[in-house]
Design an enzyme around this catalytic site. Structure first.
Site, PDB file in Angstrom:
ATOM      1  N   ALA A 109       0.835  -1.204   0.000  1.00  0.00           N
ATOM      2  CA  ALA A 109       0.000   0.000   0.000  1.00  0.00           C
ATOM      3  C   ALA A 109       0.866   1.249   0.000  1.00  0.00           C
ATOM      4  CB  ALA A 109      -0.909   0.005   1.229  1.00  0.00           C
TER       5      ALA A 109
ATOM      6  N   GLY B 107      18.196   3.187   9.321  1.00  0.00           N
ATOM      7  CA  GLY B 107      18.568   2.790   7.973  1.00  0.00           C
ATOM      8  C   GLY B 107      17.650   1.703   7.457  1.00  0.00           C
TER       9      GLY B 107
ATOM     10  N   LYS C 249      11.129   6.269  22.146  1.00  0.00           N
ATOM     11  CA  LYS C 249      11.799   4.996  22.419  1.00  0.00           C
ATOM     12  C   LYS C 249      11.948   4.772  23.928  1.00  0.00           C
ATOM     13  CE  LYS C 249      14.095   5.349  17.957  1.00  0.00           C
ATOM     14  NZ  LYS C 249      15.257   5.949  17.255  1.00  0.00           N
TER      15      LYS C 249
ATOM     16  N   ASP D 146      12.291  11.887  19.224  1.00  0.00           N
ATOM     17  CA  ASP D 146      12.470  10.509  18.765  1.00  0.00           C
ATOM     18  C   ASP D 146      12.955   9.617  19.924  1.00  0.00           C
ATOM     19  OD1 ASP D 146      13.087   8.490  16.437  1.00  0.00           O
ATOM     20  OD2 ASP D 146      14.962   8.629  17.567  1.00  0.00           O
TER      21      ASP D 146
END
Lengths: 443, 443
Positions: free
Chosen positions: A55, A315, A218, A214
């Site tokens: 999608a 990455g 976490k 960010d």
């Protein structure tokens, strides 16, 4: 309308239908691996993992690998219809919506879900975990924290028989790269950040990274896992690296420390403290040796003692590796009867406010270079119950203008006391400037 | 006679019966945690984990914690009868027999098994995995490799969607402690070993550690997991640290290396190379910073890239932490319908003979100090197809007796070629002595 639960498989017990939501940096690598490593994935899963659709927002846009690795016919703009015909749904589109609705839809239809979406989990994890538990489907998210590094599964499963005391994580590669360049090359923050942007280690808009958002997402996820307690991102005290100067980094080195942006989750007698801030880490601590854009998570548990997990935190390929590991587990669990999210919040410890955190501090200040000033400053600290571990006074070139530098390291003190103390010290006539206040962690 | 399958629980669905086989350094800590952390373990497992017995050789011997933490009535010398009335069996007695028979018995009776027995798994793992798969019970063994460090689960599950290329492990704390002391204090092997024994880091008979047998068992287990191929301990090429001298450690430092005993599992185009030997590791490699009795496993995978897992590799509490993590997983799996060993050997890659390993080497030799000798040595290497990366020649105090030292680092060469080359070099009249031949890893 809630969709009817999907049939668990295509009818062929040897095939599980995989829907991929998103074809960006991570999604394209996941798709490639599903196609190129299909035989290995089948052998490890116990069933063929058939990619039945991808999608995307615009199916007509040319994309790397589409038409070559992945048949163009698999692309669709109808994510809901795709979810409805999948056994396993991989969500790597990011953002809160439509990711949340699609995951809810998948779970309701009886599909297992693998996601890399830290922002969504940190904000709305509990409702998703509950839905997955009720439906007895997996909701796996190894890729949401520290990319390729296995940390979610080790904390949730390997340490399930232990008591975690503290988690210290370098979980944002951009800020670690920037701080590392400041440390090794003596760059200032803006130059190091510009270099990171030029090399692709930082986004054009680096706010989420440098302001610690960010890392805070976490930290919330890690704290939830480590302490069996629900912690959402808005309970995480957060301070980014924008206040860190080249002088801070140099001063840190003089006392045998390096500056790192840490995600910290700590269990105290009162509850759980979860925070993100720059910190001085002793040079001999394993986290001090984490260079460049690498991530590492240091865990202290009662039984296991200190553990560290190190690797690439971002990455396409590293993150895809974590997604695919979860996918194989989800497939196995599905074949053996399903299980649920294994999210556990039974401990329900109180999450402490930011000012309840207890740490050591290093305070640098510029004072009048005359007798009695140190005694005055020390007196203010003592009055506030903050005890001093070490003081370093420098009257170097600065003594020409009648000033001296003080570097004070405290014993552990409560954040609230420290803030009041610093304000009182700042009010002394003999104190010209509080140059920096940095926390010391990992000792 | 095969026992009848045990009833899956006591009849109370909220209780799972736990049998503990062995009450040594690890077993006593497992028992203590089962009693003291019972509530947390129940919340995390989904059922109360009730210790129904502890099998020991001599139940009358006084033991730490028995009668206080653990009721003396739980001790039994009849391990078979204990196994027969358990849902979950923890084997921490060690050795091949009766551990193997008791585990077989537990599996046959439908119990899940958690073991820390590396020697047994490295020797007879396949038969045990097959039995567990057939019975759909767990056979978990996180504690068998690198103590508290989660490595079995990450390699088997987190990396299940990736291709592991290489595993380099410091998996024996005793030898790492000894080599670290040789490096940091300049001790020779026998002094460092004596110190390790005095501190309890080495056994009175240190053979299993210093000769690399312990590391070889772990290498076999790691290779099996990483490459989905059965590798038994007798397929592991093994060389201990007894040949490492203080001079080797000093010479290593001059070229920017440290000496570590490594367990290596490597996938090549031809198959799988599994070996244990001392190696020169570049000082900047994360493994070089693993000091004292700590363990670390460095994994390189196609997608994930480099990963490292670091922590305590031995000791009662750390190993018990790993056992208990497995126990909670086994309990959950049992409640959700059981699963099996997840051991996967589908790849069945050829395990290569020792002399097929390909590595770089550092050779130190004493030669006659006259022109042309280096050319002669280099010529012998070239004749054998071994190419030279760097040469360092020292004529220092040794030149008084007409000799010089050569330190030659080769490019990657096959072990077989190297052995023949060294023999040929040794045969040259101008070569007085081959002082050492050490492999270089982690580059």
């Amino acid at each position: 309308m809630t969709p009817e639960p999907a049939a668990p498989t295509t009818g062929d017990p040897g095939v599980l239908r995989v829907a991929l939501l998103g074809y960006g940096v991570v999604g394209s690598q996941v798709a490639r691996a599903l196609v190129e490593n299909a035989d290995d994935l089948a052998a490890r899963s116990g069933a063929r993992l058939e990619l039945v659709g991808v999608a995307v927002r615009d199916a007509s846009r040319p994309r790397d690998g589409v038409g070559t690795v992945v048949p163009a016919s698999l692309l669709t703009e109808d994510a809901e219809a795709l979810v409805d015909r999948a056994d396993l749904v991989i969500e790597v589109m990011g953002g809160l919506e439509p990711a949340r609705s699609l995951i809810r839809r998948a779970i309701a239809a009886g599909a297992s879900v693998v996601t890399a979406n830290k922002a969504l989990l940190a904000a709305q994890g509990p409702e998703l975990f509950e839905a997955a538990d009720a439906a007895r489907v997996d909701l796996a998210f190894e890729a949401a924290v520290a990319g390729a590094i296995p940390i979610v599964r080790p904390v949730r499963e390997s340490l399930a028989g232990d008591q975690v005391r503290r988690v210290l994580g370098i979980v944002n590669g951009t800020t670690n790269y920037v701080l590392d360049q400041m440390t090794t090359l003596g760059l200032d923050l803006s130059d190091a950040l510009a270099e990171a942007q030029a090399l692709g280690f930082a986004e054009a808009d680096p706010t989420a990274d440098v302001e610690g958002y960010d890392a805070a997402a976490k930290a919330a996820i890690l704290a939830s896992l480590a302490f069996h307690t629900r912690v959402s991102i808005d309970q995480v005290a957060r301070e980014g690296i924008t206040g860190v100067t080249a002088a801070d980094v140099v001063a840190a080195a003089t006392t045998g420390h390096v500056v790192k942006l840490l995600a910290i989750a700590e269990r105290t007698a009162e509850g759980v403290s979860v925070r993100v801030h720059p910190a001085l880490v002793p040079a001999a601590h394993p986290l001090a040796a984490v260079h460049g854009a690498f991530n590492a998570v240091f865990v202290e548990a009662d039984g296991a003692g200190p553990l560290m997990f190190y690797g690439q935190g971002a990455g396409g390929r590293p993150t895809a590796s974590a997604v695919l590991g979860d996918l194989v587990s989800a497939a196995r669990d599905r074949l053996s009867g399903g299980k649920g999210s294994y999210e556990s919040a039974y401990a329900s410890l109180p999450v402490l406010p930011a000012d309840a955190a207890v740490t050591r501090y290093q305070v640098r200040l510029v004072v009048a270079d005359r007798p009695g000033v140190l005694a005055q400053v020390a007196g203010v600290l003592a009055d506030h119950g903050v005890s001093i571990d070490a003081v370093r006074q420098t009257t170097g070139e600065e003594s020409a203008d009648g000033t001296a530098s003080l570097l004070i390291t405290t014993h552990a003190a409560r954040e609230a006391s420290l803030a009041a103390t610093v304000a009182a010290v700042d009010g002394l006539g003999s104190v010209h400037e509080i140059t920096s206040v940095l926390r010391v962690e990992g000792v």
